[in-house]
Design a protein around this motif. Structure first.
Motif, PDB file in Angstrom:
ATOM      1  N   ASP A   1      -6.089  10.175  -1.484  1.00  0.00           N
ATOM      2  CA  ASP A   1      -6.462  11.248  -0.563  1.00  0.00           C
ATOM      3  C   ASP A   1      -5.521  11.377   0.631  1.00  0.00           C
ATOM      4  OD1 ASP A   1      -8.603  11.824  -2.200  1.00  0.00           O
ATOM      5  OD2 ASP A   1     -10.046  10.706  -0.996  1.00  0.00           O
ATOM      6  N   ALA A   2      -4.674  10.386   0.846  1.00  0.00           N
ATOM      7  CA  ALA A   2      -3.729  10.425   1.966  1.00  0.00           C
ATOM      8  C   ALA A   2      -2.346  10.908   1.541  1.00  0.00           C
ATOM      9  CB  ALA A   2      -3.613   9.049   2.608  1.00  0.00           C
TER      10      ALA A   2
ATOM     11  N   ARG B   1      -3.361   2.016  -3.299  1.00  0.00           N
ATOM     12  CA  ARG B   1      -2.903   3.397  -3.157  1.00  0.00           C
ATOM     13  C   ARG B   1      -4.062   4.213  -2.616  1.00  0.00           C
ATOM     14  NH1 ARG B   1      -1.065   6.400  -8.545  1.00  0.00           N
ATOM     15  NH2 ARG B   1      -3.216   5.892  -9.042  1.00  0.00           N
ATOM     16  N   LYS B   2      -3.735   5.109  -1.671  1.00  0.00           N
ATOM     17  CA  LYS B   2      -4.731   6.022  -1.099  1.00  0.00           C
ATOM     18  C   LYS B   2      -4.443   7.438  -1.600  1.00  0.00           C
ATOM     19  CE  LYS B   2      -5.270   3.674   3.358  1.00  0.00           C
ATOM     20  NZ  LYS B   2      -5.132   3.881   4.819  1.00  0.00           N
TER      21      LYS B   2
ATOM     22  N   ASP C   1       0.380   4.977   1.214  1.00  0.00           N
ATOM     23  CA  ASP C   1      -0.489   5.788   2.054  1.00  0.00           C
ATOM     24  C   ASP C   1      -0.068   7.250   1.878  1.00  0.00           C
ATOM     25  OD1 ASP C   1      -2.136   6.679   4.203  1.00  0.00           O
ATOM     26  OD2 ASP C   1      -1.842   4.790   5.235  1.00  0.00           O
TER      27      ASP C   1
ATOM     28  N   ASP D   1      -6.994   2.032  -6.383  1.00  0.00           N
ATOM     29  CA  ASP D   1      -7.050   3.247  -5.574  1.00  0.00           C
ATOM     30  C   ASP D   1      -8.189   3.045  -4.583  1.00  0.00           C
ATOM     31  OD1 ASP D   1      -4.939   4.732  -6.641  1.00  0.00           O
ATOM     32  OD2 ASP D   1      -6.188   5.540  -8.241  1.00  0.00           O
ATOM     33  N   ILE D   2      -7.908   3.319  -3.313  1.00  0.00           N
ATOM     34  CA  ILE D   2      -8.905   3.090  -2.265  1.00  0.00           C
ATOM     35  C   ILE D   2      -9.107   4.361  -1.441  1.00  0.00           C
ATOM     36  CG2 ILE D   2      -8.419   0.617  -2.156  1.00  0.00           C
ATOM     37  CD1 ILE D   2      -6.880   1.189   0.500  1.00  0.00           C
ATOM     38  N   PRO D   3     -10.213   4.430  -0.691  1.00  0.00           N
ATOM     39  CA  PRO D   3     -10.452   5.588   0.184  1.00  0.00           C
ATOM     40  C   PRO D   3      -9.440   5.619   1.326  1.00  0.00           C
ATOM     41  CG  PRO D   3     -12.393   4.132   0.117  1.00  0.00           C
ATOM     42  CD  PRO D   3     -11.312   3.470  -0.657  1.00  0.00           C
ATOM     43  N   ASN D   4      -9.345   6.768   1.955  1.00  0.00           N
ATOM     44  CA  ASN D   4      -8.414   6.961   3.063  1.00  0.00           C
ATOM     45  C   ASN D   4      -9.005   6.381   4.349  1.00  0.00           C
ATOM     46  OD1 ASN D   4      -6.219   7.733   4.535  1.00  0.00           O
ATOM     47  ND2 ASN D   4      -6.787   9.895   4.638  1.00  0.00           N
ATOM     48  N   GLN D   5      -9.051   5.057   4.400  1.00  0.00           N
ATOM     49  CA  GLN D   5      -9.527   4.334   5.568  1.00  0.00           C
ATOM     50  C   GLN D   5      -8.437   3.350   5.986  1.00  0.00           C
ATOM     51  OE1 GLN D   5     -13.061   2.916   3.409  1.00  0.00           O
ATOM     52  NE2 GLN D   5     -14.291   3.880   5.008  1.00  0.00           N
TER      53      GLN D   5
ATOM     54  N   ILE E   1       0.831  -1.205   0.000  1.00  0.00           N
ATOM     55  CA  ILE E   1       0.000   0.000   0.000  1.00  0.00           C
ATOM     56  C   ILE E   1       0.859   1.247   0.000  1.00  0.00           C
ATOM     57  CG2 ILE E   1      -0.173   0.072   2.528  1.00  0.00           C
ATOM     58  CD1 ILE E   1      -3.154   0.963   2.105  1.00  0.00           C
TER      59      ILE E   1
END
Length: 183
Positions: free
Chosen positions: A137-138, A134-135, A107, A151-155, A105
């Motif tokens: 938003d982070a 990959r985040k 971040d 691409d995933i949310p910032n969780q 990942i």
């Protein structure tokens, strides 16, 4: 480990095991095309990239060499500290080699940015990045990532090598960790 084994620890499943395997197969075809006729060194970033690196390497149809590096900027927390420590260095000489960093990942990007600078200083012929997750938003630094799975949310996510306090790495999918687990 299946999601049902830790159902109360997850708020949702983001990416199923079958989706991960399909994406790694797709990325492998791109990597094979880009490195056709070239020697390739896969550099896995421990511990999180173990699952990604193993499955990616097995999916590739031509021989590759592999090495591992362990760096840390998390400790037992849920956010990168930005202070990087080498816990295990590479055994391979990178001089003149085509290097593909394999990450679980990305971040904030701080650790990877440091790692790129460190490995580039060792004289590779080329260096690229393959990350399962990959985040965007982070992100705190801009990093060119050639191969991105999702691409995933910032969780805060766990599974498929990703952990919280060294647990959940063996979850077969990627899930969002429930806040009550780390609060």
């Amino acid at each position: 480990m299946e999601p049902r084994d830790i159902d109360s620890d997850l708020t949702e499943i983001l990416i199923e095991e079958e989706e991960i395997r399909a994406k790694l197969a797709e990325l492998s075809r791109r990597i094979e095309a880009d490195y056709a006729g070239k020697d390739l060194l896969l550099v896995g970033v421990l511990k999180g990239a173990v699952m990604v690196m193993a499955d990616l390497a097995r999916e590739l149809t031509h021989p590759v060499t592999m090495d591992w590096m362990a760096v840390s900027s998390y400790g037992n927390g849920t956010e990168s500290s930005g202070v990087v420590r080498i816990l295990k260095d590479l055994d391979s000489d990178l001089t003149g080699r085509n290097v593909l960093i394999v990450e679980d990942i990305i971040d904030s990007g701080l650790t990877l940015s440091w790692l790129l600078a460190n490995l580039n200083s060792r004289g590779p012929a080329s260096i690229e990045i393959c990350a399962l997750l990959r985040k965007p938003d982070a992100a705190r630094v801009d990093i060119d990532v050639k191969y991105v799975g999702f691409d995933i949310p910032n969780q805060f996510v766990v599974g498929y090598g990703l952990d919280y306090a060294e647990k959940y790495r063996n979850l077969r999918c990627v899930g969002v960790l429930a806040p009550h687990v780390y609060a």
